[in-house]
Enzyme design. Structure first.
Site, short mmCIF file in Angstrom:
data_model
loop_
_atom_site.label_atom_id
_atom_site.label_comp_id
_atom_site.label_asym_id
_atom_site.label_seq_id
_atom_site.Cartn_x
_atom_site.Cartn_y
_atom_site.Cartn_z
N ARG A 1 9.98 -0.30 10.03
CA ARG A 1 10.99 -1.35 10.14
C ARG A 1 10.81 -2.48 9.15
NH1 ARG A 1 10.70 1.30 14.61
NH2 ARG A 1 8.53 1.20 14.04
N THR A 2 9.58 -2.99 9.04
CA THR A 2 9.40 -4.19 8.22
C THR A 2 9.74 -3.88 6.77
OG1 THR A 2 7.71 -4.91 9.76
CG2 THR A 2 7.82 -6.08 7.66
N LYS B 1 -8.04 2.93 -7.51
CA LYS B 1 -9.04 2.90 -8.60
C LYS B 1 -9.98 1.71 -8.44
CE LYS B 1 -5.64 4.73 -11.87
NZ LYS B 1 -4.89 4.41 -13.10
N ARG C 1 1.94 -6.50 3.21
CA ARG C 1 1.28 -6.16 4.49
C ARG C 1 -0.12 -5.66 4.16
NH1 ARG C 1 3.71 -2.71 9.39
NH2 ARG C 1 4.63 -4.76 9.73
N HIS D 1 2.36 -12.38 11.83
CA HIS D 1 3.50 -11.59 11.36
C HIS D 1 4.72 -12.53 11.48
CE1 HIS D 1 5.99 -8.32 10.36
NE2 HIS D 1 5.59 -7.41 11.24
C1 NCD Z 1 4.37 -4.50 14.46
C2 NCD Z 1 3.26 -4.76 13.47
O1 NCD Z 1 3.19 -4.11 12.42
O2 NCD Z 1 2.49 -5.67 13.75
N1 NCD Z 1 5.38 -3.68 13.94
C3 NCD Z 1 6.41 -4.28 13.27
O3 NCD Z 1 6.23 -4.88 12.25
N2 NCD Z 1 7.63 -4.22 13.84
C4 NCD Z 1 3.91 -4.06 15.79
C5 NCD Z 1 3.04 -2.84 15.88
O4 NCD Z 1 2.69 -2.20 14.89
O5 NCD Z 1 2.70 -2.49 17.01
#
Ligand code: NCD
Length: 327
Positions: free
Chosen positions: A75-76, A105, A126, A154
């Protein structure tokens, strides 16, 4: 004969806004106070209206986003990509695993960021380590947006969660919010809890002992004089919660997988449990879900998690436009 120019640059540029997010990193929710949250929500609502009417616009044409993901994401990453595409920008997607990039590397995060910023106007990152977004932001001269740093924060998820609560309930005040699940490692819980501190909210935290909300967050709530309940049992909160925010047990953060096995199926929201919830309660989840919400709950109109997903695109459209000085 003189060769004609390939490009002319006489198009008017939209007047630069002086808003606080222009050219800024988005690393932590502590950057957002209620006026700034309202501003992001206003832009996101406009983005939704635009999307529903005409699908997309030219707002970010010529801008390039790099999506740099050192951890899995559905999703993100795709909502940031969709957000950029709906605004006619382009994307360098490094989301299929950094094993295919120079990280494998031995390149440092610092050098990867310094390199990618040469091609891009904004980077979404991320990373599995808490604090990585701050390190990237210090290295970069372009905005860095934190899309999750380990068990840390997040912030864009927290904003879309808060936006969803506002959309679904029409207010952020006078609500009882119950967070259920992995409150220890769940970074979405950490960020959303801090954003909710700004509002008149009563909190319940439902988890096994091992997965309780970490003390620093609990202390923040106490310092803000919030009403806070902690329990092991969803049954204790289901009748009074306005928002049930359910999370996955974060398997990847456990160093001892036997501990994960002990807690992984601790709770599960079923239609039977939902029969005890308020009529106007809503159930949210940042997703992905594993077993914590029975799929039969999906058809309950109170299940907001897929509407929440869509809100993520609108919030990310707003944030991208804001940091790029176009909102
Ligand atoms: C979350 C995350 O990556 O922290 N997912 C997301 O971004 N919607 C929650 C999760 O991974 O459980």
């Amino acid at each position: 004969m003189k060769r004609p120019r390939l490009f002319t640059f006489d198009q008017p540029t939209p007047s630069a806004t002086t808003h606080r997010l222009v050219d800024q990193d988005i690393v932590a929710v502590s950057q957002f106070d209620p006026p700034l949250i309202d501003y992001v929500f206003d832009v996101a609502a406009e983005m939704r209206e635009m999307h529903e009417r005409i699908g997309g616009t030219d707002l970010l044409r010529g801008k390039v986003l790099t999506c740099l993901f050192y951890e899995p994401s559905t999703r993100t990453s795709s909502s940031f990509i969709a957000a950029m595409e709906r605004l006619s920008g382009s994307v360098i997607p490094i989301t299929q695993g950094v094993q295919f990039s120079s990280v494998s590397k031995g390149e440092t995060l610092h050098d990867t960021i310094r390199t990618l910023e040469q091609y891009s106007d904004v980077i979404v990152l991320r990373h599995p380590e808490t604090g990585a977004a701050g390190i990237a932001a210090a290295a970069a001269t372009i905005p860095i947006i934190n899309a999750g740093d380990g068990a840390g924060e997040h912030p864009t998820q927290a904003l879309l969660d808060l936006f969803t609560i506002k959309q679904e309930r029409g207010t952020l005040d006078g609500l009882h919010v119950a967070m259920v699940g992995d409150l220890r490692y769940g970074r979405t819980v950490h960020s959303l809890t801090q954003l909710l501190l700004h509002y008149d909210v009563e909190f319940s935290f439902v988890s096994p002992e091992l997965l309780r909300l970490p003390l620093p967050y609990m202390n923040q709530l106490k310092a803000a004089n919030k009403t806070v309940h902690e329990t092991y049992n969803v049954a204790d909160v289901i009748g009074s919660a306005d928002i049930l925010y359910v999370t996955r047990v974060q398997k990847e953060r456990f160093s001892d997988l036997t501990q994960y096995e002990e807690v992984k199926d601790y709770y599960r929201v079923t239609p039977e449990i939902m029969s005890h919830a308020k009529d106007n309660a809503i159930i949210m989840h940042p997703l992905p879900r594993v077993n914590e919400i029975d799929v039969r709950v999906d058809s309950d109109p109170r299940a907001a998690y897929f509407r929440q997903v869509k809100n993520g695109m609108y919030i990310r459209m707003a944030l991208l436009a804001a940091v790029l000085g176009k909102a």
